[in-house]
Scaffold this active site. Structure first.
Site, PDB file in Angstrom:
ATOM      1  N   LEU A 197       0.887  -1.160   0.000  1.00 15.22           N
ATOM      2  CA  LEU A 197       0.000   0.000   0.000  1.00 15.22           C
ATOM      3  C   LEU A 197       0.922   1.206   0.000  1.00 15.22           C
ATOM      4  O   LEU A 197       1.915   1.220   0.743  1.00 15.22           O
ATOM      5  CB  LEU A 197      -0.872   0.020   1.266  1.00 15.22           C
ATOM      6  N   ASP A 198       0.631   2.216  -0.816  1.00 20.96           N
ATOM      7  CA  ASP A 198       1.535   3.359  -0.840  1.00 20.96           C
ATOM      8  C   ASP A 198       1.472   4.112   0.493  1.00 20.96           C
ATOM      9  O   ASP A 198       0.611   3.852   1.334  1.00 20.96           O
ATOM     10  CB  ASP A 198       1.273   4.258  -2.056  1.00 20.96           C
ATOM     11  N   GLU A 199       2.389   5.030   0.658  1.00 22.21           N
ATOM     12  CA  GLU A 199       2.562   5.712   1.943  1.00 22.21           C
ATOM     13  C   GLU A 199       1.276   6.368   2.455  1.00 22.21           C
ATOM     14  O   GLU A 199       0.971   6.341   3.640  1.00 22.21           O
ATOM     15  CB  GLU A 199       3.667   6.766   1.800  1.00 22.21           C
ATOM     16  N   SER A 252      -1.813   5.510   1.684  1.00 21.63           N
ATOM     17  CA  SER A 252      -2.942   4.589   1.780  1.00 21.63           C
ATOM     18  C   SER A 252      -2.900   3.819   3.095  1.00 21.63           C
ATOM     19  O   SER A 252      -1.841   3.661   3.700  1.00 21.63           O
ATOM     20  CB  SER A 252      -2.935   3.616   0.601  1.00 21.63           C
TER      21      SER A 252
END
Length: 199
Positions: free
Chosen positions: A52-54, A56
Site C-alpha cells: 500500500l503506498d505511503e 494509503s
C-alpha cells in the site's frame, strides 16, 4: 505437510497513513519515515504481500511463506478498497470503473480489468486518519467501494482520477476473506493462516 505449515508465520496489520510498506530503506531521504518494523517485532524472513503506498491505509498481509505471498498477489484473490473521492461520484463514472479505464503505468498506457465498483451510502466506519482530510466546506466528497483482482502501482488512485473523481483517502478493507473488522491503525494480529489454500 503439517510440519511445514507450522514453520511459517502470518500476520494481518492495519497499515497506518504515512507508513511505508517495507521494513527498511537505504535511501537517505527515507530515514525519517515510518517502516513496518516499527509496528511489531516481526520474525526474520517476513515479507509484505503486495504493498500500500505511503498515503494509503488498511489491511496488509505479511508472511514468511513465499508460495502464499505469490498466490495472494495473483489474480485469484480479491482486494476491496474504500476510496473517499473529490466530488459526488456519478453513475457514469462508476460504470467506467466497472468496465475498465485507461491509466498510466510503467511509462505506457494500461487498461484496467473489469472490476466491482459501487457508491457507499455515506462515510464508512473507519478509524480516524493521522492527517485530516479536507472537509465538505471545500466541496462534496463521496465514498466508493472498488474490488479488484489486480494491483498495479497506485491503481485505485489512478482509476478514480481517470474518471474525474480524484481519491482523497484510500483504505484497503478486505483481502480475500480477511476483513478489516474493528482493527485500528497500527494494529498487528498474528494468525495461523489466511484461510486461503495454496496448491
Amino acid at each position: 505437510m503439517e510440519a511445514s505449515k507450522t514453520q511459517h508465520r502470518h500476520f494481518i496489520i492495519f497499515k497506518p497513513f504515512g507508513c511505508l510498506s517495507q521494513f527498511a530503506s537505504n535511501d537517505s531521504k527515507q530515514q525519517s519515515k515510518i517502516f513496518l518494523g516499527s509496528l511489531h517485532d516481526f520474525p526474520e524472513g517476513i515479507m509484505a504481500i503486495g504493498r500500500l503506498d505511503e498515503k494509503s491505509e488498511g489491511i496488509l498481509l505479511l508472511t514468511t511463506d513465499g508460495k502464499m505471498s505469490a498466490h495472494i498477489n495473483s489474480r485469484k484473490v480479491e482486494k476491496e478498497y474504500y476510496a473517499q473521492v473529490d466530488g459526488d461520484i456519478s453513475t457514469e463514472a462508476l460504470q467506467e470503473l466497472k468496465t475498465g479505464v485507461e491509466i498510466g503505468f510503467d511509462g505506457g498506457k494500461y487498461k484496467t480489468k473489469p472490476c466491482k465498483a459501487m457508491k457507499l451510502e455515506g462515510a464508512p466506519d473507519l478509524p480516524n486518519r493521522g492527517k485530516k482530510i479536507r472537509d465538505d466546506r471545500h466541496g462534496p466528497t463521496s465514498w466508493v467501494s472498488i474490488t479488484l483482482k489486480e494491483g498495479k502501482f497506485r491503481q485505485v488512485r489512478k482509476m478514480t482520477s481517470a474518471v474525474g473523481f480524484p481519491t482523497l483517502r484510500l483504505v484497503r478493507v478486505r483481502v480475500g476473506g480477511i476483513h478489516i473488522n474493528n482493527m485500528q491503525a497500527g494494529d498487528v494480529v498474528e494468525v495461523d493462516d489466511f484461510g486461503v489454500s495454496v496448491v
